[in-house]
Design a protein around this motif. Structure first.
Motif, PDB file in Angstrom:
ATOM      1  N   PRO A 169       0.807  -1.222   0.000  1.00 29.73           N
ATOM      2  CA  PRO A 169       0.000   0.000   0.000  1.00 29.73           C
ATOM      3  C   PRO A 169       0.843   1.276   0.000  1.00 29.73           C
ATOM      4  CG  PRO A 169      -0.790  -1.549   1.648  1.00 29.73           C
ATOM      5  CD  PRO A 169       0.511  -2.084   1.157  1.00 29.73           C
ATOM      6  N   ARG A 170       0.439   2.220  -0.847  1.00 26.77           N
ATOM      7  CA  ARG A 170       0.996   3.568  -0.795  1.00 26.77           C
ATOM      8  C   ARG A 170       0.131   4.428   0.136  1.00 26.77           C
ATOM      9  NH1 ARG A 170       0.334   3.525  -6.582  1.00 26.77           N
ATOM     10  NH2 ARG A 170      -1.113   5.265  -6.211  1.00 26.77           N
ATOM     11  N   PRO A 171       0.669   5.545   0.614  1.00 27.27           N
ATOM     12  CA  PRO A 171      -0.131   6.395   1.512  1.00 27.27           C
ATOM     13  C   PRO A 171      -1.408   6.937   0.890  1.00 27.27           C
ATOM     14  CG  PRO A 171       2.198   6.960   1.665  1.00 27.27           C
ATOM     15  CD  PRO A 171       2.071   5.994   0.526  1.00 27.27           C
ATOM     16  N   ASP A 172      -1.468   7.010  -0.450  1.00 25.57           N
ATOM     17  CA  ASP A 172      -2.682   7.532  -1.087  1.00 25.57           C
ATOM     18  C   ASP A 172      -3.685   6.422  -1.426  1.00 25.57           C
ATOM     19  OD1 ASP A 172      -1.121   6.386  -3.110  1.00 25.57           O
ATOM     20  OD2 ASP A 172      -1.846   7.792  -4.633  1.00 25.57           O
ATOM     21  N   GLN A 173      -3.404   5.185  -1.008  1.00 25.69           N
ATOM     22  CA  GLN A 173      -4.279   4.069  -1.359  1.00 25.69           C
ATOM     23  C   GLN A 173      -5.085   3.514  -0.194  1.00 25.69           C
ATOM     24  OE1 GLN A 173      -1.182   1.617  -3.156  1.00 25.69           O
ATOM     25  NE2 GLN A 173      -2.114   1.886  -5.174  1.00 25.69           N
ATOM     26  N   ALA A 174      -4.597   3.659   1.020  1.00 29.07           N
ATOM     27  CA  ALA A 174      -5.286   3.037   2.153  1.00 29.07           C
ATOM     28  C   ALA A 174      -4.836   3.667   3.458  1.00 29.07           C
ATOM     29  CB  ALA A 174      -5.032   1.533   2.186  1.00 29.07           C
ATOM     30  N   ASN A 175      -5.711   3.630   4.439  1.00 26.60           N
ATOM     31  CA  ASN A 175      -5.455   4.125   5.791  1.00 26.60           C
ATOM     32  C   ASN A 175      -5.166   2.921   6.676  1.00 26.60           C
ATOM     33  OD1 ASN A 175      -5.391   5.567   8.204  1.00 26.60           O
ATOM     34  ND2 ASN A 175      -7.612   5.761   8.352  1.00 26.60           N
ATOM     35  N   LEU A 176      -3.881   2.634   6.842  1.00 24.14           N
ATOM     36  CA  LEU A 176      -3.422   1.463   7.583  1.00 24.14           C
ATOM     37  C   LEU A 176      -2.314   1.856   8.549  1.00 24.14           C
ATOM     38  CD1 LEU A 176      -3.159  -1.053   4.598  1.00 24.14           C
ATOM     39  CD2 LEU A 176      -4.708  -1.336   6.549  1.00 24.14           C
ATOM     40  N   GLY A 177      -2.065   0.984   9.528  1.00 23.91           N
ATOM     41  CA  GLY A 177      -0.887   1.125  10.366  1.00 23.91           C
ATOM     42  C   GLY A 177      -0.905   2.294  11.312  1.00 23.91           C
ATOM     43  N   HIS A 178      -2.084   2.721  11.748  1.00 25.88           N
ATOM     44  CA  HIS A 178      -2.197   3.820  12.704  1.00 25.88           C
ATOM     45  C   HIS A 178      -1.561   5.089  12.155  1.00 25.88           C
ATOM     46  CE1 HIS A 178      -1.753   5.192  17.212  1.00 25.88           C
ATOM     47  NE2 HIS A 178      -2.357   6.110  16.453  1.00 25.88           N
ATOM     48  N   ARG A 179      -1.866   5.386  10.911  1.00 18.95           N
ATOM     49  CA  ARG A 179      -1.469   6.676  10.338  1.00 18.95           C
ATOM     50  C   ARG A 179      -2.123   7.805  11.120  1.00 18.95           C
ATOM     51  NH1 ARG A 179      -2.574   8.214   3.989  1.00 18.95           N
ATOM     52  NH2 ARG A 179      -1.862  10.384   4.042  1.00 18.95           N
ATOM     53  N   ALA A 180      -3.358   7.620  11.502  1.00 19.97           N
ATOM     54  CA  ALA A 180      -4.089   8.470  12.438  1.00 19.97           C
ATOM     55  C   ALA A 180      -4.964   7.545  13.261  1.00 19.97           C
ATOM     56  CB  ALA A 180      -4.932   9.513  11.698  1.00 19.97           C
ATOM     57  N   THR A 214      -4.804  -1.569  11.674  1.00 16.58           N
ATOM     58  CA  THR A 214      -4.205  -2.799  11.146  1.00 16.58           C
ATOM     59  C   THR A 214      -2.951  -2.461  10.357  1.00 16.58           C
ATOM     60  OG1 THR A 214      -6.429  -3.740  10.930  1.00 16.58           O
ATOM     61  CG2 THR A 214      -4.651  -4.845   9.739  1.00 16.58           C
ATOM     62  N   HIS A 215      -1.891  -3.192  10.574  1.00 13.38           N
ATOM     63  CA  HIS A 215      -0.652  -2.960   9.825  1.00 13.38           C
ATOM     64  C   HIS A 215      -0.741  -3.612   8.462  1.00 13.38           C
ATOM     65  CE1 HIS A 215       3.686  -3.096   8.856  1.00 13.38           C
ATOM     66  NE2 HIS A 215       3.762  -2.040   9.658  1.00 13.38           N
ATOM     67  N   SER A 216      -0.083  -3.025   7.482  1.00 10.19           N
ATOM     68  CA  SER A 216      -0.146  -3.554   6.113  1.00 10.19           C
ATOM     69  C   SER A 216       0.427  -4.955   5.997  1.00 10.19           C
ATOM     70  CB  SER A 216       0.583  -2.614   5.149  1.00 10.19           C
ATOM     71  OG  SER A 216       1.945  -2.456   5.518  1.00 10.19           O
ATOM     72  N   ALA A 217       1.330  -5.350   6.908  1.00 12.38           N
ATOM     73  CA  ALA A 217       1.889  -6.703   6.867  1.00 12.38           C
ATOM     74  C   ALA A 217       0.892  -7.741   7.354  1.00 12.38           C
ATOM     75  CB  ALA A 217       3.155  -6.777   7.715  1.00 12.38           C
ATOM     76  N   ALA A 218      -0.210  -7.291   7.958  1.00 10.61           N
ATOM     77  CA  ALA A 218      -1.166  -8.221   8.556  1.00 10.61           C
ATOM     78  C   ALA A 218      -2.527  -8.148   7.885  1.00 10.61           C
ATOM     79  CB  ALA A 218      -1.298  -7.922  10.048  1.00 10.61           C
ATOM     80  N   ILE A 219      -2.567  -7.734   6.616  1.00 15.99           N
ATOM     81  CA  ILE A 219      -3.846  -7.674   5.912  1.00 15.99           C
ATOM     82  C   ILE A 219      -3.629  -7.911   4.426  1.00 15.99           C
ATOM     83  CG2 ILE A 219      -3.825  -5.193   5.404  1.00 15.99           C
ATOM     84  CD1 ILE A 219      -6.838  -7.358   6.552  1.00 15.99           C
ATOM     85  N   ARG A 220      -4.660  -8.412   3.780  1.00 15.42           N
ATOM     86  CA  ARG A 220      -4.706  -8.657   2.339  1.00 15.42           C
ATOM     87  C   ARG A 220      -6.165  -8.964   2.012  1.00 15.42           C
ATOM     88  NH1 ARG A 220      -1.482 -11.639   5.296  1.00 15.42           N
ATOM     89  NH2 ARG A 220      -2.419 -13.528   6.149  1.00 15.42           N
ATOM     90  N   THR A 221      -6.499  -9.036   0.750  1.00 14.55           N
ATOM     91  CA  THR A 221      -7.910  -9.223   0.403  1.00 14.55           C
ATOM     92  C   THR A 221      -8.428 -10.600   0.793  1.00 14.55           C
ATOM     93  OG1 THR A 221      -7.343  -9.959  -1.832  1.00 14.55           O
ATOM     94  CG2 THR A 221      -7.761  -7.606  -1.525  1.00 14.55           C
ATOM     95  N   THR A 222      -7.545 -11.563   0.979  1.00 15.40           N
ATOM     96  CA  THR A 222      -7.978 -12.909   1.364  1.00 15.40           C
ATOM     97  C   THR A 222      -8.055 -13.101   2.874  1.00 15.40           C
ATOM     98  OG1 THR A 222      -5.700 -13.710   1.276  1.00 15.40           O
ATOM     99  CG2 THR A 222      -7.030 -13.933  -0.732  1.00 15.40           C
ATOM    100  N   PHE A 223      -7.577 -12.124   3.648  1.00 14.03           N
ATOM    101  CA  PHE A 223      -7.500 -12.275   5.107  1.00 14.03           C
ATOM    102  C   PHE A 223      -8.899 -12.318   5.709  1.00 14.03           C
ATOM    103  CE2 PHE A 223      -7.150 -11.031   9.481  1.00 14.03           C
ATOM    104  CZ  PHE A 223      -5.963 -11.610   9.911  1.00 14.03           C
TER     105      PHE A 223
END
Length: 464
Positions: free
Chosen positions: A356-367, A433-442
């Protein structure tokens, strides 16, 4: 047209694995960097004391990396029972002889040093399923990030201000309560087969496997998650007082518990003075999202501070029963998890297989909150659905069941013991959720009454 998952990303190398281990540990230490009293206190019977989570992630690493994969003699076998999540319900864990904060930090640091030694020595091409592709390291990385998200839920329940960092988020599609956004609010997913689950992603869990063909009829699914503004219209229309929208068990639950809004919401901000209100009228936030007016409006408590409910954000802290009732009220339904996954297009992420790029998803406690609805058009899937990954976990209509050909690995307590018609499936991850712990199949799962998790939803309906 049959959709297939793209080729998997390259297997993680040792440097990347070490970086992911470090990132997970940095979060754990940040969320437990506070006075000892707050760490050992049980803030809710729904959650463990934070110090239990801290030592538990180290014990899990010791069990799986050091003992199972590395063949190392146990360091602290006497604490295995204490930190076995399946032996002690969360409500009972404060009575256990837990390691204190300082001892817990020393323990997990000692385990981590040995884990890095195992990583240096391991052959990632070893055919052993624990070592192949670094699976055991992915197991503990994802496990620790999941506990980090649990810690955030605990800290939200604590009501203690000043412990969690916030941040800036992009603007979305402005909306007043009950208004329809400009543009198409639903996207069309055509009929046909798609490949559900995965055999290719090296860190995928057993419940995501094996991949299998699913053939679905055409359907519509919401472009965005349901917003606070959307949900306020349900409340204003008497949604919590009308049994037509509720399943019998859900209706009994809301009546018995006196539930009339999402968790942490209150009308007029009256919560005994907890936290600090940000004003008495409609306000603008730093990310451009608008809020419901104070006074007679709705407020929420977010990490110990009171603020007006932002209309533009996806609603969170709602149970499956609440999501299902809203969908019925709206003349729709919750999507099945197959419909949810197909709308992502058979990719690792809706936009493709790149991280994920920062403009694609809100992940990892960005806010410390969801981004406004419409904030990530660059993260849209092939059919146009947005914010499928991040912001809020999304309830689906599906029970947590095994896929055809399921095989338990590496232990039945991760997935197998939860299968049945007790837990509902959630998809997509949240802002925590951190990007290392998510995907569309999760696949996540929880009881349909759970509200402390960062969960929301989107709706679907049959085409035609």
């Amino acid at each position: 047209m049959r959709e297939r998952h793209a080729p998997p990303p390259p297997a993680a190398g040792k440097e990347l694995i070490a970086a992911e281990l470090a990132a997970a540990r940095a979060r754990s230490l940040a969320y437990t960097d506070m006075e000892d009293d707050l760490l050992v206190r049980q803030h809710s019977p729904l959650m463990s004391p934070l110090v239990w989570d801290l030592a538990h992630v180290g014990n899990y690493e010791e069990l799986w990396v050091l003992r199972a994969a590395g063949g190392i003699t146990p360091l602290r076998p006497e604490i295995d029972d204490i930190y076995d999540a399946f032996k002690h319900p969360r409500k009972d864990r404060p009575s256990l002889p837990l390691l204190g904060p300082a001892e817990a930090r020393r323990y997990i640091s000692g385990v981590r040093g040995r884990v890095l030694d195992v990583l240096d020595a391991v052959d990632l091409d070893d055919p052993d399923p624990l070592r192949a592709g670094g699976f055991v390291f992915g197991l503990v990385v994802q496990h620790e990030h999941q506990h980090d998200e649990t810690m955030l839920a605990t800290l939200q329940l604590s009501g203690e201000p000043g412990l969690i960092q916030d941040g800036e988020l992009p603007a979305g599609c402005a909306q007043d309560a009950g208004e329809t956004r400009s543009g198409q609010d639903e996207v069309f997913v055509p009929p046909g087969p798609f490949v559900m689950g995965t055999d290719a992603l090296p860190w995928a869990y057993d419940n995501e496997r094996p991949s299998h063909l699913m053939d679905l009829p055409a359907y519509w699914i919401d472009r965005w998650p349901v917003s606070n503004g959307d949900y306020l219209a349900f409340i204003a229309d008497g949604g919590y007082d009308d049994p037509r929208w509720w399943r019998p068990e859900g209706w009994e639950w809301v009546r018995q518990k006196g539930i009339h809004a999402p968790l942490f919401w209150t009308r007029g901000g009256a919560e005994g003075g907890a936290g600090r209100r940000t004003g008495s009228h409609a306000v603008h936030t730093g990310n451009g999202g608008r809020h419901a007016a104070g006074g007679d409006g709705w407020w929420r408590r977010r990490f110990g501070r009171m603020e007006p409910v932002p209309l533009d954000e996806p609603v969170q802290h709602v149970s499956w029963y609440e999501a299902d009732a809203y969908a019925r009220w709206a003349g729709k339904r919750l999507p099945t998890e197959a419909e949810w996954e197909k709308a992502c297009g058979g990719r690792r992420f809706p936009w493709g297989d790149a991280d994920p790029r920062p403009d694609q998803a809100n992940l990892g406690h960005r806010a410390a909150r969801p981004a406004p609805v419409g904030a990530y058009p660059a993260g849209a899937g092939p059919y146009g659905a947005e914010q499928m990954i991040g912001d809020v976990w999304e309830w689906t209509s599906s029970w947590f069941q095994p896929y055809p050909g399921f095989r338990s690995f590496p232990y039945p307590e991760y997935s197998e013991v939860f299968f049945g018609e007790t837990y509902r499936v959630l998809r997509g991850g949240s802002w925590a959720t951190h990007s290392a712990a998510i995907r569309t199949t999760f696949r996540n799962w929880d009881y349909p009454i759970r509200r402390q998790i960062f969960a929301g939803f989107r709706c679907a309906r049959v085409a035609g």
